[in-house]
Design a protein around this motif. Structure first.
Motif, short mmCIF file in Angstrom:
data_model
loop_
_atom_site.label_atom_id
_atom_site.label_comp_id
_atom_site.label_asym_id
_atom_site.label_seq_id
_atom_site.Cartn_x
_atom_site.Cartn_y
_atom_site.Cartn_z
N THR A 96 16.89 13.52 -24.10
CA THR A 96 15.94 12.43 -24.31
C THR A 96 16.36 11.62 -25.53
O THR A 96 16.64 12.17 -26.59
CB THR A 96 14.52 12.97 -24.52
OG1 THR A 96 14.15 13.75 -23.39
CG2 THR A 96 13.52 11.84 -24.69
N ARG B 127 11.20 8.81 -8.77
CA ARG B 127 12.53 9.07 -8.24
C ARG B 127 12.49 10.39 -7.46
O ARG B 127 11.59 11.23 -7.66
CB ARG B 127 13.57 9.16 -9.36
CG ARG B 127 13.42 10.35 -10.28
CD ARG B 127 14.56 10.39 -11.30
NE ARG B 127 14.52 11.58 -12.12
CZ ARG B 127 13.85 11.70 -13.25
NH1 ARG B 127 13.14 10.66 -13.68
NH2 ARG B 127 13.86 12.82 -13.95
N ASP C 215 13.72 7.61 -23.14
CA ASP C 215 14.35 7.78 -21.83
C ASP C 215 15.20 9.05 -21.81
O ASP C 215 15.80 9.43 -22.82
CB ASP C 215 15.25 6.58 -21.50
CG ASP C 215 14.44 5.32 -21.23
OD1 ASP C 215 13.20 5.43 -21.09
OD2 ASP C 215 15.05 4.23 -21.16
N PHE C 216 15.24 9.67 -20.64
CA PHE C 216 16.12 10.83 -20.45
C PHE C 216 17.40 10.32 -19.79
O PHE C 216 17.37 9.75 -18.70
CB PHE C 216 15.46 11.88 -19.56
CG PHE C 216 16.23 13.17 -19.49
CD1 PHE C 216 16.04 14.17 -20.45
CD2 PHE C 216 17.16 13.39 -18.49
CE1 PHE C 216 16.76 15.36 -20.39
CE2 PHE C 216 17.89 14.57 -18.42
CZ PHE C 216 17.68 15.56 -19.38
N GLU D 142 9.95 4.31 -12.34
CA GLU D 142 8.72 5.09 -12.50
C GLU D 142 8.75 6.34 -11.64
O GLU D 142 8.24 7.40 -12.04
CB GLU D 142 7.51 4.23 -12.13
CG GLU D 142 7.27 3.08 -13.11
CD GLU D 142 6.01 2.30 -12.75
OE1 GLU D 142 5.33 2.69 -11.79
OE2 GLU D 142 5.72 1.31 -13.46
N ASN E 82 20.49 6.76 -16.42
CA ASN E 82 19.15 6.73 -17.02
C ASN E 82 18.15 7.23 -15.98
O ASN E 82 17.82 6.54 -15.02
CB ASN E 82 18.81 5.30 -17.45
CG ASN E 82 17.53 5.25 -18.27
OD1 ASN E 82 16.72 6.18 -18.26
ND2 ASN E 82 17.34 4.16 -18.99
N TYR E 83 17.63 8.44 -16.19
CA TYR E 83 16.70 9.04 -15.24
C TYR E 83 15.28 8.49 -15.39
O TYR E 83 14.44 8.72 -14.51
CB TYR E 83 16.67 10.57 -15.42
CG TYR E 83 17.98 11.24 -15.08
CD1 TYR E 83 18.31 11.52 -13.75
CD2 TYR E 83 18.88 11.60 -16.07
CE1 TYR E 83 19.51 12.13 -13.43
CE2 TYR E 83 20.09 12.21 -15.76
CZ TYR E 83 20.39 12.48 -14.43
OH TYR E 83 21.59 13.08 -14.12
N SER E 84 15.03 7.78 -16.49
CA SER E 84 13.69 7.27 -16.74
C SER E 84 13.56 5.78 -16.46
O SER E 84 12.52 5.18 -16.74
CB SER E 84 13.29 7.53 -18.21
OG SER E 84 13.38 8.90 -18.52
#
Length: 212
Positions: free
Chosen positions: A141, A181, A131-132, A179, A174-176
């Motif tokens: 990451t 965004r 996750d990024f 699915e 959490n940008y990840s």
């Protein structure tokens, strides 16, 4: 019969011989109890470890921590059982271990804080490997989550180890997690460019990109 009775008397006298208040009979009994308890302890630890290895709901990084705690608890119980067999008061032994435990915990309270925070990260799962994220003032990451720190790889390929206590104390983005965004990009153009031409150019770029 007389020879046998004499041998038994010698054995009884030998077993009754004491050193520092502890007889050889007590030592032999404690040794037997120790061997049996140690065998049972190893079986119990093996069963628990196999159960953890088959459990996919618990993070792999947490398995080592749980196994270590289980070993410490089981072997501590073995020590208490042997101590009781020898005649050492269990309450005094527990009090001694408690004092030692408090002293050790105070000396490594920073590390224990990171460990506790690591357990919280494993349980709550605010992010996973790959996750990024943006946390503790660092964006990158997640490459690895350990009990004491989290390893991040920044966009410029720098490796940063962030203590888990700082990760838990900060706001985590959490940008990840989702699915898809929305991603905002600021585009500047010349003041002489026509608005419609700019829109058409942007729409063409977005239409040609399959990721959009």
């Amino acid at each position: 019969m007389e020879i046998l009775s004499k041998i038994m008397e010698e054995i009884t006298a030998f077993m009754g011989y004491s050193v520092a208040g502890i007889t050889f009979g007590t030592i032999c009994r404690a040794l037997i109890v120790f061997l049996i308890s140690l065998t049972v302890a190893k079986i119990v630890i093996r069963i628990i470890c196999k159960g953890l290895d088959k459990n996919d709901r618990i993070e792999k990084g947490l398995h080592t921590f749980i196994k270590s705690i289980v070993r410490i608890v089981v072997y501590f119980i073995v020590v208490l059982i042997v101590a009781e067999t020898v005649g050492i008061p269990i309450t005094s032994l527990v009090a001694l271990f408690s004092v030692v435990g408090v002293a050790v915990s105070l000396s490594i309270q920073g590390a224990l804080s990171n460990v506790a925070s690591g357990v919280m990260l494993f349980v709550t799962k605010p992010f996973e490997s790959g996750d990024f994220v943006d946390a503790a003032g660092v964006s990158g990451t997640v490459q690895e989550i350990r009990l004491t720190y989290t390893k991040l790889i920044t966009p410029n390929n720098q490796v940063i180890l962030v203590p888990n206590s700082e990760m838990c104390a900060s706001k985590i983005t959490n940008y990840s997690a989702q699915e898809t965004r929305r991603f905002e990009i600021k585009v500047t153009t010349s003041y002489d460019a026509k608005i419609q031409d700019v829109k058409d150019a942007l729409n063409k770029v977005l239409t040609d990109d399959k990721r959009v």
